[in-house]
Every structure is written in structure tokens, then in C-alpha cells.
Scaffold this motif. Structure first.
Motif, short mmCIF file in Angstrom:
data_model
loop_
_atom_site.label_atom_id
_atom_site.label_comp_id
_atom_site.label_asym_id
_atom_site.label_seq_id
_atom_site.Cartn_x
_atom_site.Cartn_y
_atom_site.Cartn_z
N GLY A 50 102.47 38.08 56.19
CA GLY A 50 102.02 38.38 54.84
C GLY A 50 100.88 37.50 54.38
O GLY A 50 100.13 37.86 53.47
N SER A 51 100.72 36.35 55.03
CA SER A 51 99.68 35.39 54.65
C SER A 51 99.38 34.49 55.84
O SER A 51 100.25 34.26 56.69
CB SER A 51 100.17 34.53 53.48
OG SER A 51 99.33 33.40 53.29
N SER A 111 99.31 31.52 55.67
CA SER A 111 100.22 30.37 55.53
C SER A 111 101.55 30.59 56.26
O SER A 111 102.34 29.67 56.41
CB SER A 111 100.47 30.06 54.05
OG SER A 111 101.17 31.12 53.43
N ASP A 112 101.81 31.82 56.73
CA ASP A 112 103.06 32.11 57.47
C ASP A 112 102.91 31.87 58.98
O ASP A 112 103.89 32.00 59.72
CB ASP A 112 103.47 33.58 57.28
CG ASP A 112 103.76 33.94 55.83
OD1 ASP A 112 104.25 33.07 55.09
OD2 ASP A 112 103.48 35.09 55.45
N ARG A 163 99.23 42.25 48.13
CA ARG A 163 97.82 41.92 47.89
C ARG A 163 96.87 42.90 48.61
O ARG A 163 95.73 43.07 48.16
CB ARG A 163 97.53 40.50 48.36
CG ARG A 163 98.28 39.44 47.55
CD ARG A 163 98.24 38.09 48.28
NE ARG A 163 98.87 37.03 47.50
CZ ARG A 163 99.26 35.87 48.03
NH1 ARG A 163 99.08 35.63 49.33
NH2 ARG A 163 99.82 34.96 47.27
N ALA A 216 106.64 39.14 59.19
CA ALA A 216 107.12 37.88 58.61
C ALA A 216 106.47 37.68 57.26
O ALA A 216 105.26 37.82 57.11
CB ALA A 216 106.79 36.72 59.54
N ALA A 217 107.29 37.35 56.27
CA ALA A 217 106.75 37.13 54.93
C ALA A 217 107.73 36.29 54.11
O ALA A 217 108.92 36.21 54.42
CB ALA A 217 106.47 38.46 54.22
N GLY A 218 107.18 35.70 53.06
CA GLY A 218 108.00 34.87 52.18
C GLY A 218 108.03 35.43 50.76
O GLY A 218 107.54 36.52 50.49
N TRP A 219 108.63 34.69 49.87
CA TRP A 219 108.84 35.10 48.47
C TRP A 219 109.61 36.42 48.44
O TRP A 219 110.57 36.57 49.17
CB TRP A 219 107.51 35.15 47.71
CG TRP A 219 106.91 33.75 47.49
CD1 TRP A 219 106.40 32.95 48.48
CD2 TRP A 219 106.82 33.01 46.28
NE1 TRP A 219 105.97 31.77 47.93
CE2 TRP A 219 106.21 31.78 46.58
CE3 TRP A 219 107.16 33.27 44.96
CZ2 TRP A 219 105.96 30.81 45.60
CZ3 TRP A 219 106.90 32.32 43.97
CH2 TRP A 219 106.31 31.10 44.31
N VAL A 275 110.35 34.05 55.62
CA VAL A 275 109.60 32.80 55.69
C VAL A 275 110.00 31.91 54.49
O VAL A 275 110.00 32.37 53.36
CB VAL A 275 108.07 33.08 55.66
CG1 VAL A 275 107.28 31.78 55.59
CG2 VAL A 275 107.68 33.90 56.89
N SER A 330 108.84 30.02 52.23
CA SER A 330 107.63 29.51 51.56
C SER A 330 107.80 29.27 50.06
O SER A 330 106.95 28.65 49.44
CB SER A 330 106.45 30.46 51.82
OG SER A 330 106.80 31.80 51.63
C1 RP5 Z 1 104.05 35.95 50.80
O1 RP5 Z 1 103.76 34.96 49.90
C2 RP5 Z 1 103.50 35.47 52.10
O2 RP5 Z 1 104.19 36.06 53.17
C3 RP5 Z 1 103.69 33.99 52.05
O3 RP5 Z 1 104.90 33.60 52.68
C4 RP5 Z 1 103.80 33.72 50.56
C5 RP5 Z 1 102.73 32.81 50.04
O4 RP5 Z 1 101.47 33.28 50.40
P1 RP5 Z 1 100.18 32.39 50.12
O5 RP5 Z 1 100.12 32.20 48.63
O6 RP5 Z 1 100.37 31.10 50.88
O7 RP5 Z 1 99.03 33.19 50.67
O8 RP5 Z 1 103.51 37.16 50.42
#
Ligand code: RP5
Length: 171
Positions: A12-13, A15-16, A43, A66-69, A90, A92
Motif C-alpha cells: 500500500g505504501s 513504507s511497507d 490514494r 500488504a498494507a497497514g491502517w 502491516v 504501521s
Molecule cells: C497504508 O497506510 C499503507 O499500507 C501503510 O502501511 C500506511 C501508511 O502509509 P504512508 O503514510 O507511510 O505512505 O495505506
């Protein structure tokens, strides 16, 4: 099978990326090609839909996402493809991946996401799970997976032998 990447990994980013290394390492170890890209459910939703809807005809057999939040990514991908989607939560956000895990594991009936453990270990399992899916089609992977499991078991046996301890208190 090496003429084409069969596993598509989407994060997703950027950062993952450190988390998804668990999956890329295991795929490299097994000599299985993959393509990795960044696309967000929220996004860059149009890009995500395009990638997911074209993945099967491009020759991919399984997608790791893979993604967070709130982590809508694996579900958004699963909505657009009949390929199996493996989700990696993730850690994050301040909820340390619990939020992402529930987003993936609680998909509504009809649109499954195979949800792994949170973090790098989950990503490693996602890689192994993808290999197990591919092993149905590519038989050279079957013996490699059997050897992998045998090696895991042998390590536990060696550890058991080296850690064996008996304590008997004086009565
Ligand atoms: C999620 O938001 C992404 O997968 C990531 O884990 C998290 C933060 O993203 P960034 O703000 O670091 O781009 O959508």
C-alpha cells in the motif's frame, strides 16, 4: 515456470517494503519470480483496480497484498480478480497491525482474503502460502517445499537435543 513472474506483490505504501521482505526473501530462496509494485486502495484506487483486474491475464497465479491502517488493499484487489489474494497486515499505525488484520480477516462472505500474521513473519508465511498454491501447478516446487518442512523439523530436533535439561530437586 521461471519465464514469467507468477506472484504479484502489492504494497500500500513504500513504507511497507521492509515488512514484505519476508515474502520476497522466501520467493528468492525458492527461485520463484515475482513482481512487486506499490499501489494504494485509498490514494490510487483506479490504479489498484486496473492492476488487480489485469493480473490474471498477465499470467500471475497469486497476489500478495500488504498494507497497514484500515488496509482496504487486499479486499479491493480481491473484489477485482478471481486469483487467490493473500493479505499481510502491516503494523504501521498506533494499533500495531490489529486494525489492518481485522480489515483483512473480516472480509464479507463471497470475497475471501487469506490473512496471514501481522508483520514480517506473516509476510514470510504469505510467500510460503503462495508457493504452496503454485505447487499445485508447478511440480518442481513440491519437493522443495517438502525439503523445507523437513529442514524445519530437523532444526527443532537438533535444538531439542542441544537444549535437553533435567532438573531434579533434592527431596
Ligand atoms: C497504508 O497506510 C499503507 O499500507 C501503510 O502501511 C500506511 C501508511 O502509509 P504512508 O503514510 O507511510 O505512505 O495505506
Amino acid at each position: 515456470m521461471n519465464s514469467k513472474p507468477r506472484v504479484l506483490i502489492i504494497v500500500g505504501s513504500k513504507s511497507d517494503l521492509n515488512v514484505v521482505e519476508g515474502a520476497t526473501e522466501v520467493l528468492q530462496d525458492f527461485g520463484v519470480g515475482y513482481q512487486l509494485t506499490v499501489s494504494s486502495a485509498h490514494r490510487t484506487s483506479s490504479r489498484t483496480i486496473k492492476i488487480a483486474s489485469e493480473a490474471a491475464e498477465r499470467g500471475f497465479r497469486v497476489i500478495i497484498a500488504a498494507a497497514g491502517w484500515s488496509a482496504g488493499l487486499p479486499g479491493a484487489i480481491a473484489a477485482e480478480t478471481i486469483l487467490p489474494v493473500v493479505g499481510v497486515p502491516v503494523p504501521s499505525s498506533v494499533l500495531l497491525g490489529m486494525d489492518a488484520m481485522f480489515s483483512m480477516v473480516q472480509m464479507p462472505p463471497g470475497v475471501p482474503v487469506a490473512t496471514m500474521a501481522v508483520g514480517n513473519g506473516g509476510a514470510r508465511n504469505a510467500g510460503l502460502f503462495a508457493l504452496q498454491i503454485l505447487a499445485g501447478e508447478f511440480k518442481e516446487l513440491r519437493s522443495k517445499l517438502q525439503n523445507y518442512k523437513r529442514d524445519l523439523a530437523e532444526k527443532v530436533t537438533r535444538d531439542a537435543e542441544s537444549c535437553e535439561e533435567l532438573f531434579l530437586p533434592e527431596s
